[in-house]
Scaffold this motif. Structure first.
Motif, short mmCIF file in Angstrom:
data_model
loop_
_atom_site.label_atom_id
_atom_site.label_comp_id
_atom_site.label_asym_id
_atom_site.label_seq_id
_atom_site.Cartn_x
_atom_site.Cartn_y
_atom_site.Cartn_z
N GLY A 63 -22.51 31.15 -15.78
CA GLY A 63 -21.28 30.82 -15.54
C GLY A 63 -20.35 31.13 -17.05
N MET A 64 -21.03 30.84 -18.07
CA MET A 64 -20.43 30.98 -19.68
C MET A 64 -20.08 32.61 -19.66
SD MET A 64 -22.40 28.33 -21.73
CE MET A 64 -21.34 28.60 -23.14
N ALA A 69 -15.60 35.96 -20.77
CA ALA A 69 -14.94 37.30 -20.71
C ALA A 69 -13.56 37.05 -19.90
CB ALA A 69 -15.66 38.07 -19.65
N VAL A 70 -13.35 36.09 -19.11
CA VAL A 70 -12.16 35.98 -18.33
C VAL A 70 -11.20 35.08 -19.07
CG1 VAL A 70 -10.92 35.00 -16.20
CG2 VAL A 70 -13.31 36.42 -15.74
N PHE A 71 -11.55 33.92 -19.31
CA PHE A 71 -10.64 32.90 -19.83
C PHE A 71 -10.19 33.42 -21.55
CE2 PHE A 71 -12.55 30.47 -16.57
CZ PHE A 71 -11.49 30.42 -15.78
N GLY A 72 -10.91 34.23 -22.23
CA GLY A 72 -10.60 34.66 -23.46
C GLY A 72 -9.42 35.46 -23.11
N VAL A 73 -9.49 36.59 -22.35
CA VAL A 73 -8.28 37.42 -21.92
C VAL A 73 -7.16 36.60 -21.57
CG1 VAL A 73 -7.38 39.18 -20.36
CG2 VAL A 73 -9.87 39.12 -21.20
N ALA A 119 -17.35 27.59 -21.20
CA ALA A 119 -17.06 28.86 -21.97
C ALA A 119 -15.65 29.21 -22.09
CB ALA A 119 -17.56 30.27 -21.22
N ALA A 120 -14.68 28.81 -21.10
CA ALA A 120 -13.08 28.75 -21.62
C ALA A 120 -12.77 28.03 -22.65
CB ALA A 120 -12.59 28.20 -20.23
N ASP A 121 -13.43 27.14 -22.94
CA ASP A 121 -12.96 26.28 -23.99
C ASP A 121 -13.27 26.98 -25.39
OD1 ASP A 121 -12.31 23.16 -24.20
OD2 ASP A 121 -13.26 23.54 -25.92
N SER A 387 -19.80 35.70 -23.91
CA SER A 387 -20.26 36.24 -22.84
C SER A 387 -21.49 37.25 -22.96
CB SER A 387 -19.16 37.00 -22.02
OG SER A 387 -17.92 36.55 -21.60
N VAL A 388 -21.44 37.97 -24.02
CA VAL A 388 -22.61 38.71 -24.42
C VAL A 388 -23.84 37.95 -24.85
CG1 VAL A 388 -23.56 40.41 -26.01
CG2 VAL A 388 -21.12 40.84 -25.06
#
Length: 463
Positions: A63-64, A69-73, A119-121, A387-388
């Motif tokens: 999930g992270m 990947a998504v929420f950083g953008v 991960a969004a945080d 993400s990586v």
């Protein structure tokens, strides 16, 4: 090249913001570690297979990968403040729902979403913090975010130990739901946190940016000063563009941040998630509070090792710290790989030595990606590196129980040493020195140009 923010005095505002931003890393450490304790009771009650246990351990990490990947953008496109508390609401809902799970797939689904929210945080909070910090405190306060991660991990094992003592193995449902309490606390702390002035200035909201700097730093600044060091209008990059990360200008930095992060956290997450199983393989009594306390001790040493590293990155520099840390981390892993029958207390000491030496890469996990990329893609870079790293962590966490069963503890430790050696190679080749450099200058300049500037500054002027 300096800015008003780089040279601002360090105040209570910065301390409050750093504490508010620490909520995501603390919850990450807690959420990913508490499941290791919960599995003690969950496995027999739900009759989980080894594969199911591995899947539960890896679900949050997968999930992270998606969330980073998504929420950083999105954070670079729509702002840091807009998304600042939404992730905590999601974490609260998933934690409460975990109390009622009855099968493995429900647990996996909830932990997958939890991982995305955590991960969004990272790109939201660390990019916001980096863009408010004075240069002299930037490395220390960004590095301290990982200390919050280990504090969360230690807290998870303390809560797990107390829960097992008071409620027995059946307390696992309460353990899975317990992150909701921490989420509620940090939602209160984060109220009123300001948007990044650098992001506002770059996105046509200069008046707001100027007012925020005046209000929180008590300094007068112009929009041009806030944008000093940003790419010229003709060179402006698309906000939140993954394509920019792999352009010729930033490709090496992108690979460096992702790979060193991966090589560091893959063994680390596997060790913390399945610490009791690893210690059991070295002869520590399994299925008891002893293996839980042993894993909690290792988590505490991970935390302690960050403190000397925080000082070293500002006194010795980022590059020497990360290189020497990776080199020394290999030693205890090789020792355990070569001597898999080592006495349990000696094995515990070696694992603690590895944990202490991890401090260097730990405090640079979010420092480097925030320093090496400009405002337009800073959160994207943090999210991508996260993400990586979580791909490696998820694979390592998923494979570790199978490796222990199929190959044994010796080969498992040797594989961890090999991955750490890759981290050493990547750091030796690509790590840059950003100590004492303004945030926008660090992101804009090539390392060779900075080296020439520093050499010129040190040369005596001939009369």
């Amino acid at each position: 090249m300096s800015t008003v923010i780089d040279n601002a005095p360090y105040t209570a505002f910065h301390r409050r913001l750093a504490f508010a931003c620490s909520g995501g890393p603390l919850l990450d450490g807690y959420i990913l570690s508490v499941v290791g304790v919960a599995l003690i009771g969950m496995q027999p009650q739900l009759k989980l297979s080894t594969g199911a246990v591995s899947l539960i351990g890896a679900a949050a990490l997968l999930g992270m990968f998606l969330g980073g990947a998504v929420f950083g953008v999105l954070t670079d496109k729509i702002g840091r403040e807009v998304m600042y508390t939404a992730d905590l609401l999601v974490m609260t809902a998933c934690s409460i729902a975990s109390f009622w799970v009855t099968d493995v797939w429900a647990i996996v689904a909830l932990r997958l979403v939890l991982g995305m929210a955590v991960a969004a945080d990272y790109p939201i909070a660390t990019s916001l913090l980096a863009e408010w910090l004075p240069v002299k405190q930037r490395g220390r306060l960004l590095g301290q975010q990982i200390i919050a991660w280990y504090a969360g991990s230690v807290l998870a094992y303390v809560v797990g130990y107390v829960s097992i003592q008071l409620g027995g193995e059946g307390s696992w449902r309460w353990l899975l739901a317990s992150p909701a309490v921490l989420c509620a606390f940090f939602m209160v702390i984060r109220r009123g946190s300001p948007e990044s002035p650098l992001w506002l200035a770059r996105n046509g909201r200069g008046d707001e940016a100027v007012e925020l700097v005046r209000r929180h730093l008590d300094a007068d600044v112009t929009v041009d000063e806030l944008l000093a060091g940003e790419p010229a209008e003709s060179e402006r990059m698309d906000a939140g563009s993954l394509r920019v990360l792999f352009s010729a200008r930033y490709r090496r930095r992108t690979l460096f941040c992702g790979l060193f992060f991966l090589c560091q956290v893959a063994p680390l997450f596997a060790m913390l998630t399945f610490g009791p199983a690893i210690l059991g393989a070295f002869g520590l009594p399994g299925g008891t509070v002893m293996d839980t306390l042993g894993t909690g001790l290792i988590s505490l040493v991970f935390l302690i090792g960050c403190y000397p590293a925080l000082r070293a990155i500002d006194t010795r520099g980022r590059r020497p710290v990360i290189i020497w840390s990776f080199a020394l981390m290999i030693v205890p892993l090789m020792f355990l790989g070569v001597w898999p029958t080592a006495p349990s207390l000696l094995a515990l000491a070696a694992l603690c030595a590895y944990a202490f030496l991890c401090g260097g890469p730990n405090v640079l996990d979010w420092t480097y990606p925030n320093e090496l990329f400009p405002t337009s893609v800073r959160a994207t870079a943090v999210g991508f590196a996260t993400s990586v790293s979580r791909v490696g962590a998820a694979v390592g966490t998923y494979l570790l129980p199978m490796s222990l069963t199929g190959l044994g503890i010796g080969p498992t430790m040797l594989m961890a040493a090999g991955l750490t050696a890759v981290g050493l190679l990547v750091s030796a080749l690509w790590a840059e020195e950003t100590r004492g450099v303004g945030l926008q200058q660090a992101a804009a300049d090539a390392p060779a140009e900075r080296a020439r500037e520093r050499t010129a500054e040190r040369k005596p002027v001939r009369v």
